[in-house]
Structure formats: structure tokens, C-alpha cells
Design a protein around this motif. Sequence first.
Motif, PDB file in Angstrom:
ATOM      1  N   MET A   1       0.845  -1.169   0.000  1.00  0.00           N
ATOM      2  CA  MET A   1       0.000   0.000   0.000  1.00  0.00           C
ATOM      3  C   MET A   1       0.894   1.238   0.000  1.00  0.00           C
ATOM      4  O   MET A   1       1.516   1.566   0.999  1.00  0.00           O
ATOM      5  N   ALA A   2       0.942   1.914  -1.139  1.00  0.00           N
ATOM      6  CA  ALA A   2       1.767   3.110  -1.276  1.00  0.00           C
ATOM      7  C   ALA A   2       0.887   4.337  -1.500  1.00  0.00           C
ATOM      8  O   ALA A   2       0.096   4.367  -2.430  1.00  0.00           O
ATOM      9  N   LEU A   3       1.034   5.311  -0.603  1.00  0.00           N
ATOM     10  CA  LEU A   3       0.309   6.573  -0.759  1.00  0.00           C
ATOM     11  C   LEU A   3       1.201   7.555  -1.509  1.00  0.00           C
ATOM     12  O   LEU A   3       2.410   7.603  -1.293  1.00  0.00           O
ATOM     13  N   GLU A   4       0.579   8.336  -2.374  1.00  0.00           N
ATOM     14  CA  GLU A   4       1.315   9.305  -3.170  1.00  0.00           C
ATOM     15  C   GLU A   4       0.490  10.581  -3.282  1.00  0.00           C
ATOM     16  O   GLU A   4      -0.722  10.536  -3.461  1.00  0.00           O
ATOM     17  N   LYS A   5       1.162  11.721  -3.169  1.00  0.00           N
ATOM     18  CA  LYS A   5       0.523  13.020  -3.345  1.00  0.00           C
ATOM     19  C   LYS A   5       0.969  13.560  -4.700  1.00  0.00           C
ATOM     20  O   LYS A   5       2.166  13.724  -4.944  1.00  0.00           O
ATOM     21  N   VAL A   6       0.005  13.838  -5.583  1.00  0.00           N
ATOM     22  CA  VAL A   6       0.299  14.310  -6.940  1.00  0.00           C
ATOM     23  C   VAL A   6      -0.268  15.722  -7.085  1.00  0.00           C
ATOM     24  O   VAL A   6      -1.468  15.934  -6.913  1.00  0.00           O
ATOM     25  N   ILE A   7       0.621  16.675  -7.419  1.00  0.00           N
ATOM     26  CA  ILE A   7       0.211  18.065  -7.580  1.00  0.00           C
ATOM     27  C   ILE A   7       0.459  18.472  -9.029  1.00  0.00           C
ATOM     28  O   ILE A   7       1.549  18.257  -9.557  1.00  0.00           O
ATOM     29  N   SER A   8      -0.567  19.052  -9.670  1.00  0.00           N
ATOM     30  CA  SER A   8      -0.418  19.481 -11.059  1.00  0.00           C
ATOM     31  C   SER A   8      -1.221  20.746 -11.313  1.00  0.00           C
ATOM     32  O   SER A   8      -2.242  20.983 -10.670  1.00  0.00           O
ATOM     33  N   GLU A   9      -0.720  21.561 -12.239  1.00  0.00           N
ATOM     34  CA  GLU A   9      -1.484  22.710 -12.714  1.00  0.00           C
ATOM     35  C   GLU A   9      -2.345  22.184 -13.846  1.00  0.00           C
ATOM     36  O   GLU A   9      -1.857  21.932 -14.935  1.00  0.00           O
ATOM     37  N   VAL A  21      -4.260  36.032 -15.725  1.00  0.00           N
ATOM     38  CA  VAL A  21      -3.969  34.610 -15.874  1.00  0.00           C
ATOM     39  C   VAL A  21      -4.465  33.903 -14.611  1.00  0.00           C
ATOM     40  O   VAL A  21      -4.060  34.248 -13.500  1.00  0.00           O
ATOM     41  N   GLN A  22      -5.366  32.947 -14.788  1.00  0.00           N
ATOM     42  CA  GLN A  22      -5.899  32.160 -13.676  1.00  0.00           C
ATOM     43  C   GLN A  22      -5.255  30.781 -13.732  1.00  0.00           C
ATOM     44  O   GLN A  22      -5.250  30.142 -14.776  1.00  0.00           O
ATOM     45  N   VAL A  23      -4.743  30.332 -12.587  1.00  0.00           N
ATOM     46  CA  VAL A  23      -4.079  29.034 -12.521  1.00  0.00           C
ATOM     47  C   VAL A  23      -4.812  28.174 -11.495  1.00  0.00           C
ATOM     48  O   VAL A  23      -5.000  28.581 -10.345  1.00  0.00           O
ATOM     49  N   ARG A  24      -5.215  26.981 -11.928  1.00  0.00           N
ATOM     50  CA  ARG A  24      -5.846  26.030 -11.008  1.00  0.00           C
ATOM     51  C   ARG A  24      -4.867  24.890 -10.765  1.00  0.00           C
ATOM     52  O   ARG A  24      -4.355  24.279 -11.703  1.00  0.00           O
ATOM     53  N   THR A  25      -4.612  24.616  -9.491  1.00  0.00           N
ATOM     54  CA  THR A  25      -3.729  23.528  -9.101  1.00  0.00           C
ATOM     55  C   THR A  25      -4.570  22.419  -8.481  1.00  0.00           C
ATOM     56  O   THR A  25      -5.406  22.674  -7.614  1.00  0.00           O
ATOM     57  N   CYS A  26      -4.349  21.200  -8.951  1.00  0.00           N
ATOM     58  CA  CYS A  26      -5.065  20.038  -8.437  1.00  0.00           C
ATOM     59  C   CYS A  26      -4.107  19.209  -7.581  1.00  0.00           C
ATOM     60  O   CYS A  26      -2.985  18.913  -8.006  1.00  0.00           O
ATOM     61  N   THR A  27      -4.554  18.858  -6.386  1.00  0.00           N
ATOM     62  CA  THR A  27      -3.783  17.989  -5.501  1.00  0.00           C
ATOM     63  C   THR A  27      -4.576  16.704  -5.308  1.00  0.00           C
ATOM     64  O   THR A  27      -5.726  16.739  -4.861  1.00  0.00           O
ATOM     65  N   LYS A  28      -3.959  15.591  -5.680  1.00  0.00           N
ATOM     66  CA  LYS A  28      -4.607  14.284  -5.546  1.00  0.00           C
ATOM     67  C   LYS A  28      -3.822  13.412  -4.577  1.00  0.00           C
ATOM     68  O   LYS A  28      -2.595  13.435  -4.567  1.00  0.00           O
ATOM     69  N   VAL A  29      -4.557  12.649  -3.773  1.00  0.00           N
ATOM     70  CA  VAL A  29      -3.952  11.627  -2.934  1.00  0.00           C
ATOM     71  C   VAL A  29      -4.283  10.288  -3.580  1.00  0.00           C
ATOM     72  O   VAL A  29      -5.454   9.950  -3.789  1.00  0.00           O
ATOM     73  N   GLU A  35      -7.217   7.022  -7.074  1.00  0.00           N
ATOM     74  CA  GLU A  35      -7.423   8.318  -6.434  1.00  0.00           C
ATOM     75  C   GLU A  35      -8.312   8.179  -5.214  1.00  0.00           C
ATOM     76  O   GLU A  35      -9.441   7.706  -5.297  1.00  0.00           O
ATOM     77  N   LEU A  36      -7.782   8.591  -4.049  1.00  0.00           N
ATOM     78  CA  LEU A  36      -8.569   8.558  -2.817  1.00  0.00           C
ATOM     79  C   LEU A  36      -9.287   9.881  -2.574  1.00  0.00           C
ATOM     80  O   LEU A  36     -10.420   9.902  -2.102  1.00  0.00           O
ATOM     81  N   SER A  37      -8.607  10.982  -2.897  1.00  0.00           N
ATOM     82  CA  SER A  37      -9.223  12.297  -2.726  1.00  0.00           C
ATOM     83  C   SER A  37      -8.502  13.294  -3.611  1.00  0.00           C
ATOM     84  O   SER A  37      -7.396  13.042  -4.085  1.00  0.00           O
ATOM     85  N   SER A  38      -9.167  14.416  -3.821  1.00  0.00           N
ATOM     86  CA  SER A  38      -8.551  15.485  -4.592  1.00  0.00           C
ATOM     87  C   SER A  38      -9.111  16.826  -4.133  1.00  0.00           C
ATOM     88  O   SER A  38     -10.189  16.888  -3.537  1.00  0.00           O
ATOM     89  N   GLY A  39      -8.359  17.868  -4.413  1.00  0.00           N
ATOM     90  CA  GLY A  39      -8.786  19.216  -4.069  1.00  0.00           C
ATOM     91  C   GLY A  39      -8.166  20.201  -5.032  1.00  0.00           C
ATOM     92  O   GLY A  39      -7.194  19.879  -5.731  1.00  0.00           O
TER      93      GLY A  39
END
Length: 82
Positions: A1-9, A21-29, A35-39
Amino acid sequence: MALEKVISEDKIEIVGDYKTVQVRTCTKVMEDGVELSSGFHRHVITAGQDYSGESTEVQAICAVVHTAEVIAAFEASQGDAP
């Protein structure tokens, strides 16, 4: 069981007369590729604002759309705002 945090624009938009310029950053666990969660987090870069701390892609976009004319027009539109 490996947890990973992925951050992307995941979204970069140019809006309005002054090319904000509007930038949206997505953070996924992620757990084992699922994918367990995102914000999301959004921030804006206005004409004339320092964007040196942004990603290379956002810097390139700002360099193109935030021309001297756009910056001058934006600053003029602000009047005596603090």
C-alpha cells in the motif's frame, strides 16, 4: 500500500481585457494508482505582477500576454486604488 501526493497545474486560463492569468492547481492523494481524494486551489496573476515564482509554463504565458501595453492599461484602470 503506497500513498502518493500528486500536484499538477491542470487549468491555465487567460481572462478579461487585462489578460488576467488564472491558474488552477489540483492535488490528488493516490493509493496504488487509485485516487482517494482530490482538491483544487486557484490563484490569479494580474498584469504587472511578479510571476517569477510560477512554473515555467505559466511564466511563458504571462510573458506573452502581459505586454507593456496591457500592463499600462491595467495600471491606468486601477486609478488611485491602494
